[in-house]
Design a protein around this motif. Structure first.
Motif, short mmCIF file in Angstrom:
data_model
loop_
_atom_site.label_atom_id
_atom_site.label_comp_id
_atom_site.label_asym_id
_atom_site.label_seq_id
_atom_site.Cartn_x
_atom_site.Cartn_y
_atom_site.Cartn_z
N PHE A 198 52.70 24.73 20.70
CA PHE A 198 53.37 25.24 20.87
C PHE A 198 54.30 25.07 18.93
O PHE A 198 54.59 26.36 19.29
N LYS A 199 53.95 24.61 18.41
CA LYS A 199 54.25 25.07 16.75
C LYS A 199 53.60 26.34 16.64
O LYS A 199 53.96 26.81 16.06
N MET A 200 52.53 25.88 16.77
CA MET A 200 51.41 27.23 16.61
C MET A 200 51.87 28.52 16.70
O MET A 200 52.37 29.62 15.70
N ALA A 201 52.53 28.16 17.77
CA ALA A 201 52.46 30.06 19.10
C ALA A 201 53.96 30.28 18.39
O ALA A 201 55.19 31.23 17.90
N LEU A 202 54.88 29.17 17.55
CA LEU A 202 56.55 28.84 17.38
C LEU A 202 56.53 29.97 15.60
O LEU A 202 56.59 30.60 15.32
N ASN A 203 55.79 29.09 15.51
CA ASN A 203 55.15 29.62 13.50
C ASN A 203 54.62 31.15 13.07
O ASN A 203 54.98 31.56 12.37
N LYS A 247 66.29 35.34 22.25
CA LYS A 247 64.98 34.78 23.77
C LYS A 247 64.04 33.51 23.21
O LYS A 247 64.24 32.80 23.54
N ILE A 248 64.05 33.72 21.74
CA ILE A 248 63.37 32.29 21.22
C ILE A 248 64.11 30.65 21.48
O ILE A 248 63.69 30.00 22.04
N ILE A 249 65.27 31.03 20.65
CA ILE A 249 66.31 30.11 20.53
C ILE A 249 66.57 29.81 22.20
O ILE A 249 66.69 28.23 21.88
N ASP A 250 66.75 30.71 22.99
CA ASP A 250 66.95 30.47 24.67
C ASP A 250 66.22 29.13 25.21
O ASP A 250 65.86 28.71 25.77
N LEU A 309 62.22 40.16 12.56
CA LEU A 309 62.00 40.28 14.36
C LEU A 309 63.66 40.89 14.53
O LEU A 309 64.19 40.73 13.81
N PRO A 310 63.25 41.45 15.76
CA PRO A 310 64.45 41.62 16.36
C PRO A 310 65.31 40.78 16.96
O PRO A 310 64.85 39.83 17.10
N LYS A 311 67.07 41.35 16.50
CA LYS A 311 67.71 40.37 17.14
C LYS A 311 67.92 39.30 18.66
O LYS A 311 67.62 38.11 18.95
#
Length: 192
Positions: free
Chosen positions: A157-162, A177-180, A170-172
């Motif tokens: 999870f950390k690797m994908a997010l970082n 989508k990441i935040i959601d 990154l497009p808004k």
């Protein structure tokens, strides 16, 4: 009467020390371990720490180091209060007349609970019970965090997010989508 309502001037002095980083915080491990322990220290406020000190002194006379080890053992190593948290609170409790220094075999100062301390601890029984439950639960949580599959999933999870957040511009829509996704994952975990 609650501990934190007594002797406000002493509490204010010690809280200023904690707020300005005079509470120690230099733990044994590396930088990441220190940050992790700092987060866990925030689980317990000054009143909680004082209740734990009184609780452990109710069964035995102890040095500050022994109190730290008793708290650590109860949390199965998942929480270790720093000396900078324990010793100022020992001094405060002594000034308040709730504990007293006693003769010791070593050169270290040892403390014992006074009658006033015993009475206050009895008054705070319910609150102490909640604090002890939280402290003991850390050991259970710690065991679950060590499950290899959990560690692997957290690492992935950390690797994908970082990796994703490290990309420039990154497009808004992607950020939203990441935040959601993060918010939904947190809700799913809390409710499971």
């Amino acid at each position: 009467m609650r501990i934190h309502h007594l002797h406000h001037r002493f509490c204010a002095k010690h809280e200023r020390h904690e707020r300005h980083g005079l509470h120690g915080g230099h733990e044994h491990g590396g930088m990441l371990e220190g940050k992790s322990r700092q987060r866990r220290e925030r689980l317990f406020d000054a009143n909680d720490i004082r209740l734990l000190i009184l609780h452990f002194l109710s069964s035995n006379t102890a040095h500050g180091y022994e109190l730290i080890k008793s708290i650590e053992a109860t949390a199965k190593g998942e929480y270790v209060p720093s000396p900078g948290i324990i010793y100022p609170n020992l001094s405060l409790l002594e000034e308040m007349g709730l504990i007293a220094a006693v003769e010791s075999d070593s050169s270290k100062k040892a403390w014992i609970l006074t009658e006033e301390g015993q009475a206050l601890l009895a008054e705070q029984h319910d609150e102490l019970s909640h604090v002890m439950t939280r402290l003991e639960s850390l050991g259970v949580l710690g065991d679950n965090r060590r499950i290899p599959e959990i560690q692997r999933a957290i690492h992935n999870f950390k690797m994908a997010l970082n990796t994703k957040l490290g990309q420039s511009e990154l497009p808004k829509e992607t950020l939203y989508k990441i935040i959601d996704t993060l918010d939904q994952a947190a809700k799913d975990i809390e409710r499971s």
